[in-house]
Design a protein around this motif. Structure first.
Motif, PDB file in Angstrom:
ATOM      1  N   LYS A   1      -3.802   3.440   3.402  1.00  0.00           N
ATOM      2  CA  LYS A   1      -2.474   2.833   3.550  1.00  0.00           C
ATOM      3  C   LYS A   1      -2.291   2.124   4.890  1.00  0.00           C
TER       4      LYS A   1
ATOM      5  N   ALA B   1       1.454  -7.354  -0.130  1.00  0.00           N
ATOM      6  CA  ALA B   1       2.901  -7.477   0.067  1.00  0.00           C
ATOM      7  C   ALA B   1       3.464  -6.291   0.847  1.00  0.00           C
ATOM      8  N   GLY B   2       2.602  -5.339   1.193  1.00  0.00           N
ATOM      9  CA  GLY B   2       3.048  -4.171   1.944  1.00  0.00           C
ATOM     10  C   GLY B   2       3.750  -3.128   1.083  1.00  0.00           C
ATOM     11  N   GLU B   3       3.625  -3.221  -0.224  1.00  0.00           N
ATOM     12  CA  GLU B   3       4.255  -2.278  -1.158  1.00  0.00           C
ATOM     13  C   GLU B   3       3.340  -1.073  -1.375  1.00  0.00           C
ATOM     14  N   ILE B   4       3.323  -0.188  -0.399  1.00  0.00           N
ATOM     15  CA  ILE B   4       2.400   0.948  -0.430  1.00  0.00           C
ATOM     16  C   ILE B   4       2.733   1.910  -1.574  1.00  0.00           C
ATOM     17  N   ARG B   5       4.012   2.172  -1.799  1.00  0.00           N
ATOM     18  CA  ARG B   5       4.388   3.060  -2.913  1.00  0.00           C
ATOM     19  C   ARG B   5       3.921   2.506  -4.251  1.00  0.00           C
ATOM     20  N   GLN B   6       4.106   1.210  -4.422  1.00  0.00           N
ATOM     21  CA  GLN B   6       3.685   0.583  -5.670  1.00  0.00           C
ATOM     22  C   GLN B   6       2.161   0.624  -5.808  1.00  0.00           C
TER      23      GLN B   6
ATOM     24  N   THR C   1      -7.897  -2.360  -0.792  1.00  0.00           N
ATOM     25  CA  THR C   1      -6.828  -2.121   0.181  1.00  0.00           C
ATOM     26  C   THR C   1      -7.273  -2.431   1.604  1.00  0.00           C
TER      27      THR C   1
ATOM     28  N   HIS D   1       1.220   4.091  -6.805  1.00  0.00           N
ATOM     29  CA  HIS D   1       1.567   4.297  -8.213  1.00  0.00           C
ATOM     30  C   HIS D   1       0.497   3.694  -9.129  1.00  0.00           C
TER      31      HIS D   1
END
Length: 146
Positions: free
Chosen positions: A141, A3-8, A80, A11
């Protein structure tokens, strides 16, 4: 990552690594504590019991502290899309560290099975350090996954 939610993703990488280390420490302490008790079920010579306990201790220390970075973190990096790097590192450490050091420690230095165990633990340690550096650098990433 899909989904492209790199921060998530970062985490959860950190959170799952912490959980893995915690469970690995607890599990390996439990297993080491049970090892002498389990040894009583076998008719072993004192020297064999001593070697078994030393092998379990060595394995459990590295299984708790190095293996979470060598295997689960590597699998997370693969998830990833960082497949080529993680595969190369795994092959390199298995052949270049575990196999070569097994021969050196186990045969040439006459350490026997303890030498092979040390080689395995050093394989996990080297791989874990490389994967941790890769994670910290953030190259993972940049990959796109479905």
């Amino acid at each position: 990552m899909g989904a492209g939610e790199i921060r998530q993703a970062e985490h959860y990488f950190r959170k799952l690594t912490q959980i893995t280390v915690l469970f690995a420490v607890v599990w390996n302490v439990l297993i080491f504590g049970l090892t002498p008790v389990l040894m009583h079920f076998y008719a072993l010579e004192p020297q064999t019991k001593s070697l078994g306990i030393r092998l379990v201790l060595l394995h459990n220390i590295f299984n708790a502290l190095a293996f979470p970075f060598a295997d689960p973190l590597g699998k997370g990096l693969r998830a990833t899309g960082d497949v080529v790097f993680t595969t190369f590192v795994s092959l390199f450490t298995t052949i270049g560290v575990r196999l070569v050091l097994s021969v050196i420690f186990g045969i040439w230095l006459n350490m026997g099975v303890m030498g092979i165990a040390w080689a395995m633990c050093l394989d996990w340690s080297v791989r874990g350090v490389i994967f941790w550096i890769r994670f910290r650098q953030g190259k993972w990433k940049t990959f796109r996954v479905i």
